[in-house]
Design a protein around this motif. Structure first.
Motif, PDB file in Angstrom:
ATOM      1  N   HIS A  21       0.454  -1.096   0.409  1.00  0.00           N
ATOM      2  CA  HIS A  21      -0.415   0.012   0.191  1.00  0.00           C
ATOM      3  C   HIS A  21       0.717   1.155  -0.015  1.00  0.00           C
ATOM      4  O   HIS A  21       0.088   2.419  -0.607  1.00  0.00           O
ATOM      5  CB  HIS A  21      -0.644   0.005   0.781  1.00  0.00           C
ATOM      6  CG  HIS A  21      -1.927  -1.360   1.410  1.00  0.00           C
ATOM      7  ND1 HIS A  21      -3.287  -0.743   0.575  1.00  0.00           N
ATOM      8  CD2 HIS A  21      -2.037  -2.400   1.243  1.00  0.00           C
ATOM      9  CE1 HIS A  21      -4.034  -2.084   0.614  1.00  0.00           C
ATOM     10  NE2 HIS A  21      -2.888  -2.603   1.399  1.00  0.00           N
ATOM     11  N   PHE A  25       2.604   0.818  -7.687  1.00  0.00           N
ATOM     12  CA  PHE A  25       1.585   0.327  -8.309  1.00  0.00           C
ATOM     13  C   PHE A  25       2.075  -1.123  -8.557  1.00  0.00           C
ATOM     14  O   PHE A  25       3.675  -0.539  -9.253  1.00  0.00           O
ATOM     15  CB  PHE A  25       0.517   1.058  -8.323  1.00  0.00           C
ATOM     16  CG  PHE A  25      -1.041   0.387  -9.131  1.00  0.00           C
ATOM     17  CD1 PHE A  25      -1.852   0.056  -8.476  1.00  0.00           C
ATOM     18  CD2 PHE A  25      -1.127  -0.234 -10.499  1.00  0.00           C
ATOM     19  CE1 PHE A  25      -2.783  -0.680  -8.599  1.00  0.00           C
ATOM     20  CE2 PHE A  25      -2.329  -0.445 -10.617  1.00  0.00           C
ATOM     21  CZ  PHE A  25      -2.876  -0.829  -9.689  1.00  0.00           C
ATOM     22  N   ARG A 210      -9.031  -2.568   2.569  1.00  0.00           N
ATOM     23  CA  ARG A 210      -8.389  -2.048   2.940  1.00  0.00           C
ATOM     24  C   ARG A 210      -8.090  -1.348   4.949  1.00  0.00           C
ATOM     25  O   ARG A 210      -7.410  -2.074   5.234  1.00  0.00           O
ATOM     26  CB  ARG A 210      -8.042  -0.509   2.590  1.00  0.00           C
ATOM     27  CG  ARG A 210      -6.402   0.089   2.889  1.00  0.00           C
ATOM     28  CD  ARG A 210      -5.738   1.374   2.390  1.00  0.00           C
ATOM     29  NE  ARG A 210      -6.704   2.576   2.404  1.00  0.00           N
ATOM     30  CZ  ARG A 210      -7.070   3.026   1.206  1.00  0.00           C
ATOM     31  NH1 ARG A 210      -6.396   3.418   0.575  1.00  0.00           N
ATOM     32  NH2 ARG A 210      -7.927   4.012   1.429  1.00  0.00           N
ATOM     33  N   ASN A 216      -3.569  -6.215   0.429  1.00  0.00           N
ATOM     34  CA  ASN A 216      -3.285  -5.898  -0.441  1.00  0.00           C
ATOM     35  C   ASN A 216      -4.409  -5.811  -1.909  1.00  0.00           C
ATOM     36  O   ASN A 216      -5.106  -7.152  -2.027  1.00  0.00           O
ATOM     37  CB  ASN A 216      -1.793  -6.420  -1.689  1.00  0.00           C
ATOM     38  CG  ASN A 216      -0.934  -5.885  -1.157  1.00  0.00           C
ATOM     39  OD1 ASN A 216      -0.530  -4.217  -1.445  1.00  0.00           O
ATOM     40  ND2 ASN A 216       0.302  -6.881  -0.370  1.00  0.00           N
ATOM     41  N   THR A 248      -3.960  -2.046  -5.097  1.00  0.00           N
ATOM     42  CA  THR A 248      -2.303  -1.783  -5.023  1.00  0.00           C
ATOM     43  C   THR A 248      -1.520  -2.763  -6.271  1.00  0.00           C
ATOM     44  O   THR A 248      -0.057  -2.633  -6.293  1.00  0.00           O
ATOM     45  CB  THR A 248      -1.182  -2.482  -3.536  1.00  0.00           C
ATOM     46  OG1 THR A 248      -1.974  -3.843  -3.805  1.00  0.00           O
ATOM     47  CG2 THR A 248      -1.780  -2.160  -2.278  1.00  0.00           C
TER      48      THR A 248
END
Ligand code: THG
Length: 292
Positions: A21, A25, A210, A216, A248
């Protein structure tokens, strides 16, 4: 209090990629996949895997961090084909692989041909599927993408998706000893052309996953624009919004500079690209290529 944020470690024989996170990316290249490609399917059915080389090259050049490999061709021996494809991809690149199949035997053949720490794509919240796939994930020390749908439905409400994510987490960690870090949730991105509320549901699902689990997440980014015109613009808007909500990584076509650049800009704006090092390096690389 929010859950601690997971970091998922993937490896090839010589390279490590970490999904997280607070990191850039993770781009999972989707094109090594014959779905909807008639000629590629015929070649694979005839045992000709040469087209894979071009697809690997294009995804790597576009900036993929991981490659999804799917060999779902009707009327073939998918386990054998997938194992061959994975062996070949490992010879062509040092990027880690995401092994994509709905056939358990193919996932196992792929895992046994793979050298490193793979991402298994995928398992659902159905107990029978988890019973078959999660022991493989554990035995091969892999990570796994899990989809919050069951045998009845792909739930359209975030509440139900969250219930199914909880069930997956309970079973994977409790019954199979899989670490939270090795569970990657696909919050289910659906075509915006079929239902204009669907992206909002996906973002809501992402934020809550999250917050509650810190897991993830990845999704099939092309699904969102399916059937709509100007797909790359939609992809380039969807991914930065999803990143803000906690996505992510994505399984996506890295041949699109429009979409890849949007992700890189979002990395910078979200504070995941320290000093803008990657953003500036990418610009210099383009300048050098243009003047060469
Ligand atoms: N979630 C997870 N895994 C996935 C998906 C997902 N794996 C497969 C898929 N979805 C992502 N991969 C691709 C690969 C190729 C294409 C789309 C997604 C593709 N599509 C063409 C198109 O979009 O125009 C044609 C497809 C067709 O005709 O059916 O090339 O969501 N975990």
């Amino acid at each position: 209090m929010s859950a601690p944020l997971s970091e998922t470690v993937l490896r090839s024989a010589s390279k490590q990629v970490v999904i997280g996170h607070q990191r850039r990316f993770c781009l999972i290249g989707e094109r090594i996949n014959p779905t909807g490609r008639r000629i590629f399917q015929e070649q694979l059915r005839a045992g000709d895997l040469s087209a894979i080389e071009r697809d690997v090259k294009a995804q790597v050049e576009g900036g993929a961090d991981v490659l999804d490999v799917n060999m779902g061709v009707p009327l073939t021996d998918e386990p054998e084909l997938l194992a061959k494809a994975i062996t070949m991809v490992q010879e062509l690149t040092d990027l880690p692989i995401c092994i994509d199949s709905s056939v358990v035997e193919a996932l196992e053949a792929g895992l046994s041909a793979y050298q490193g720490r793979a991402l298994v794509n995928s398992v659902t919240a159905e107990d029978e599927r988890m019973e078959l796939i999660l022991p493989l994930v554990k035995r091969y020390d892999a990570a796994v993408i899990a989809l919050p749908n069951d045998s009845e439905e792909i739930p359209m409400e975030a509440d139900r998706r969250l219930e199914l994510v909880q069930h997956i987490v309970d079973v994977a960690t409790g019954e199979y000893g899989i670490a939270m870090a090795d569970i990657v949730i696909d919050p289910l991105a659906m075509p915006i052309g079929a239902d204009t509320a669907t992206a909002l549901t996906a973002f809501d699902t992402m934020r809550r996953i999250r917050e509650v689990h810190g897991l993830n997440m990845t999704c099939g980014a092309s699904n969102v624009s399916f059937g709509m015109p100007d797909r790359h613009t939609l992809g380039a808007a969807f991914l930065p919004m999803a990143m803000t909500a906690g996505l992510t990584s994505a399984i996506m076509d890295t041949r699109s500079p429009q979409i890849v650049d949007a992700v890189k800009a979002a990395d910078l704006l979200l504070g995941h690209d320290e000093w803008g090092g990657s953003w500036i390096a990418a610009h210099r690389k383009r300048q050098a290529a243009a003047s060469a």
